[in-house]
Design a protein around this motif. Sequence first.
Motif, PDB file in Angstrom:
ATOM      1  N   LEU A   9      69.388 -36.312 -30.602  1.00 35.43           N
ATOM      2  CA  LEU A   9      69.580 -35.504 -29.406  1.00 35.43           C
ATOM      3  C   LEU A   9      69.437 -36.432 -28.204  1.00 35.43           C
ATOM      4  N   VAL A  10      70.329 -36.306 -27.221  1.00 38.05           N
ATOM      5  CA  VAL A  10      70.317 -37.263 -26.114  1.00 38.05           C
ATOM      6  C   VAL A  10      70.491 -36.551 -24.768  1.00 38.05           C
ATOM      7  N   GLY A  11      70.263 -37.328 -23.716  1.00 37.99           N
ATOM      8  CA  GLY A  11      70.623 -36.901 -22.369  1.00 37.99           C
ATOM      9  C   GLY A  11      69.722 -35.844 -21.772  1.00 37.99           C
ATOM     10  N   GLY A  12      70.362 -34.932 -21.023  1.00 38.69           N
ATOM     11  CA  GLY A  12      69.630 -33.920 -20.274  1.00 38.69           C
ATOM     12  C   GLY A  12      68.793 -33.006 -21.133  1.00 38.69           C
ATOM     13  N   ALA A  13      69.202 -32.791 -22.386  1.00 38.32           N
ATOM     14  CA  ALA A  13      68.425 -31.924 -23.268  1.00 38.32           C
ATOM     15  C   ALA A  13      67.041 -32.513 -23.538  1.00 38.32           C
ATOM     16  N   VAL A  14      66.979 -33.826 -23.739  1.00 35.54           N
ATOM     17  CA  VAL A  14      65.694 -34.487 -23.970  1.00 35.54           C
ATOM     18  C   VAL A  14      64.853 -34.436 -22.694  1.00 35.54           C
ATOM     19  N   ARG A  15      65.495 -34.734 -21.582  1.00 37.56           N
ATOM     20  CA  ARG A  15      64.792 -34.673 -20.285  1.00 37.56           C
ATOM     21  C   ARG A  15      64.181 -33.299 -20.061  1.00 37.56           C
ATOM     22  N   ASP A  16      64.971 -32.247 -20.265  1.00 41.80           N
ATOM     23  CA  ASP A  16      64.475 -30.896 -19.995  1.00 41.80           C
ATOM     24  C   ASP A  16      63.393 -30.479 -20.984  1.00 41.80           C
ATOM     25  N   LYS A  17      63.494 -30.928 -22.231  1.00 42.20           N
ATOM     26  CA  LYS A  17      62.428 -30.652 -23.193  1.00 42.20           C
ATOM     27  C   LYS A  17      61.103 -31.239 -22.702  1.00 42.20           C
ATOM     28  N   LEU A  18      61.152 -32.483 -22.233  1.00 39.88           N
ATOM     29  CA  LEU A  18      59.932 -33.143 -21.768  1.00 39.88           C
ATOM     30  C   LEU A  18      59.394 -32.495 -20.498  1.00 39.88           C
ATOM     31  N   LEU A  19      60.271 -31.903 -19.711  1.00 41.75           N
ATOM     32  CA  LEU A  19      59.852 -31.229 -18.482  1.00 41.75           C
ATOM     33  C   LEU A  19      59.418 -29.787 -18.719  1.00 41.75           C
ATOM     34  N   GLY A  20      59.607 -29.313 -19.960  1.00 42.53           N
ATOM     35  CA  GLY A  20      59.275 -27.931 -20.257  1.00 42.53           C
ATOM     36  C   GLY A  20      60.269 -26.941 -19.704  1.00 42.53           C
ATOM     37  N   VAL A  86      77.622 -50.146 -33.065  1.00 43.41           N
ATOM     38  CA  VAL A  86      77.016 -49.863 -31.760  1.00 43.41           C
ATOM     39  C   VAL A  86      75.656 -49.208 -31.977  1.00 43.41           C
ATOM     40  N   THR A  87      74.630 -49.757 -31.338  1.00 45.09           N
ATOM     41  CA  THR A  87      73.281 -49.241 -31.533  1.00 45.09           C
ATOM     42  C   THR A  87      72.995 -48.076 -30.585  1.00 45.09           C
ATOM     43  N   LEU A  88      71.947 -47.334 -30.885  1.00 46.54           N
ATOM     44  CA  LEU A  88      71.535 -46.245 -30.015  1.00 46.54           C
ATOM     45  C   LEU A  88      71.162 -46.781 -28.634  1.00 46.54           C
ATOM     46  N   GLU A  89      70.459 -47.912 -28.592  1.00 47.99           N
ATOM     47  CA  GLU A  89      70.037 -48.479 -27.315  1.00 47.99           C
ATOM     48  C   GLU A  89      71.238 -48.881 -26.467  1.00 47.99           C
ATOM     49  N   GLU A  90      72.280 -49.407 -27.107  1.00 47.11           N
ATOM     50  CA  GLU A  90      73.492 -49.770 -26.366  1.00 47.11           C
ATOM     51  C   GLU A  90      74.161 -48.521 -25.799  1.00 47.11           C
ATOM     52  N   ASP A  91      74.190 -47.448 -26.579  1.00 44.90           N
ATOM     53  CA  ASP A  91      74.773 -46.198 -26.093  1.00 44.90           C
ATOM     54  C   ASP A  91      73.981 -45.657 -24.910  1.00 44.90           C
ATOM     55  N   LEU A  92      72.666 -45.657 -25.020  1.00 47.03           N
ATOM     56  CA  LEU A  92      71.830 -45.121 -23.946  1.00 47.03           C
ATOM     57  C   LEU A  92      71.930 -45.957 -22.674  1.00 47.03           C
ATOM     58  N   SER A  93      72.207 -47.237 -22.806  1.00 51.29           N
ATOM     59  CA  SER A  93      72.221 -48.129 -21.643  1.00 51.29           C
ATOM     60  C   SER A  93      73.331 -47.793 -20.665  1.00 51.29           C
ATOM     61  N   ARG A  94      74.382 -47.109 -21.115  1.00 50.44           N
ATOM     62  CA  ARG A  94      75.507 -46.793 -20.226  1.00 50.44           C
ATOM     63  C   ARG A  94      75.273 -45.503 -19.445  1.00 50.44           C
ATOM     64  N   ARG A  95      74.159 -44.805 -19.705  1.00 53.68           N
ATOM     65  CA  ARG A  95      73.903 -43.522 -19.048  1.00 53.68           C
ATOM     66  C   ARG A  95      73.375 -43.737 -17.636  1.00 53.68           C
ATOM     67  N   ASP A  96      73.575 -42.741 -16.767  1.00 53.64           N
ATOM     68  CA  ASP A  96      73.366 -42.940 -15.337  1.00 53.64           C
ATOM     69  C   ASP A  96      71.921 -43.203 -14.958  1.00 53.64           C
ATOM     70  N   LEU A  97      71.007 -42.323 -15.349  1.00 56.51           N
ATOM     71  CA  LEU A  97      69.618 -42.406 -14.921  1.00 56.51           C
ATOM     72  C   LEU A  97      68.697 -42.591 -16.116  1.00 56.51           C
ATOM     73  N   THR A  98      67.561 -43.231 -15.873  1.00 56.60           N
ATOM     74  CA  THR A  98      66.618 -43.464 -16.972  1.00 56.60           C
ATOM     75  C   THR A  98      66.151 -42.157 -17.597  1.00 56.60           C
ATOM     76  N   VAL A  99      66.020 -41.100 -16.774  1.00 58.04           N
ATOM     77  CA  VAL A  99      65.555 -39.816 -17.304  1.00 58.04           C
ATOM     78  C   VAL A  99      66.609 -39.166 -18.191  1.00 58.04           C
ATOM     79  N   ASN A 100      67.838 -39.666 -18.125  1.00 56.62           N
ATOM     80  CA  ASN A 100      68.906 -39.181 -18.997  1.00 56.62           C
ATOM     81  C   ASN A 100      69.226 -40.166 -20.111  1.00 56.62           C
ATOM     82  N   ALA A 101      68.484 -41.262 -20.180  1.00 51.08           N
ATOM     83  CA  ALA A 101      68.763 -42.322 -21.146  1.00 51.08           C
ATOM     84  C   ALA A 101      67.717 -42.355 -22.248  1.00 51.08           C
ATOM     85  N   MET A 102      67.276 -41.172 -22.664  1.00 51.25           N
ATOM     86  CA  MET A 102      66.325 -41.053 -23.762  1.00 51.25           C
ATOM     87  C   MET A 102      66.973 -40.304 -24.920  1.00 51.25           C
ATOM     88  N   ALA A 103      66.404 -40.466 -26.093  1.00 49.41           N
ATOM     89  CA  ALA A 103      66.906 -39.777 -27.279  1.00 49.41           C
ATOM     90  C   ALA A 103      65.726 -39.233 -28.073  1.00 49.41           C
TER      91      ALA A 103
END
Length: 226
Positions: A9-20, A86-103
Amino acid sequence: MIDSNKIYLVGGAVRDKLLGRPVKDRDYVVVGVTPDQMLAAGYQQVGADFPVFPHPETGEEYALARTERKSGHGYHGFEVHTSPSVTLEEDLSRRDLTVNAMAMDSEGRIIDPYGGMKDIENKVFRHTSDAFSEDPVRVLRVARMMARMSSEGWRVAPETMALMTEISQDCQLSWITPERVWKELSRALLEKTPSAFISTLRECQGLSQVLPEVDALFGVPQPKEH
């Protein structure tokens, strides 16, 4: 079946989970898998330049891990490369913000190679890498995120604001189509603090390119009767 250990699971969904916060849309990245393997597992492919595989039952989007290389001007002209290597870290590196670059893996563990969790703790929007400047739409996205969360104390990191200003000074925001501007603006108008969308764009000197009529109103005295 695709091995669950290859799905994140990646992107905004992970961010929002962590933010509750409620998670509205879930996007997944699949690593080490080919398009043929996805099709064999029952997924359907949509898109050509950037294939996405909707889940056969839930309809949620699964994308193969990818990298991007800028090949033109504006927010178009990207060369997308997908490969099992292509690794997960390489995929995440192209995302806009660090808060959206988690999995998040299938066990609920967070993969955070770019410091997104720390920036959530500090309520900071920070660009993941200098590749941020390859897509001027990202300036609008940051402004929209400020419309959503500035009332909770969130701010744009100084280095990210500086990069957004460079993009604006290069007149890249004028390349964005009116339809895309409206997409971001209309969403910002539904957030808690729509004015933060305007003020963020003005701070990075981009408002005159996106909404010149609104930018021209700054400094105009309001009639006393109003």
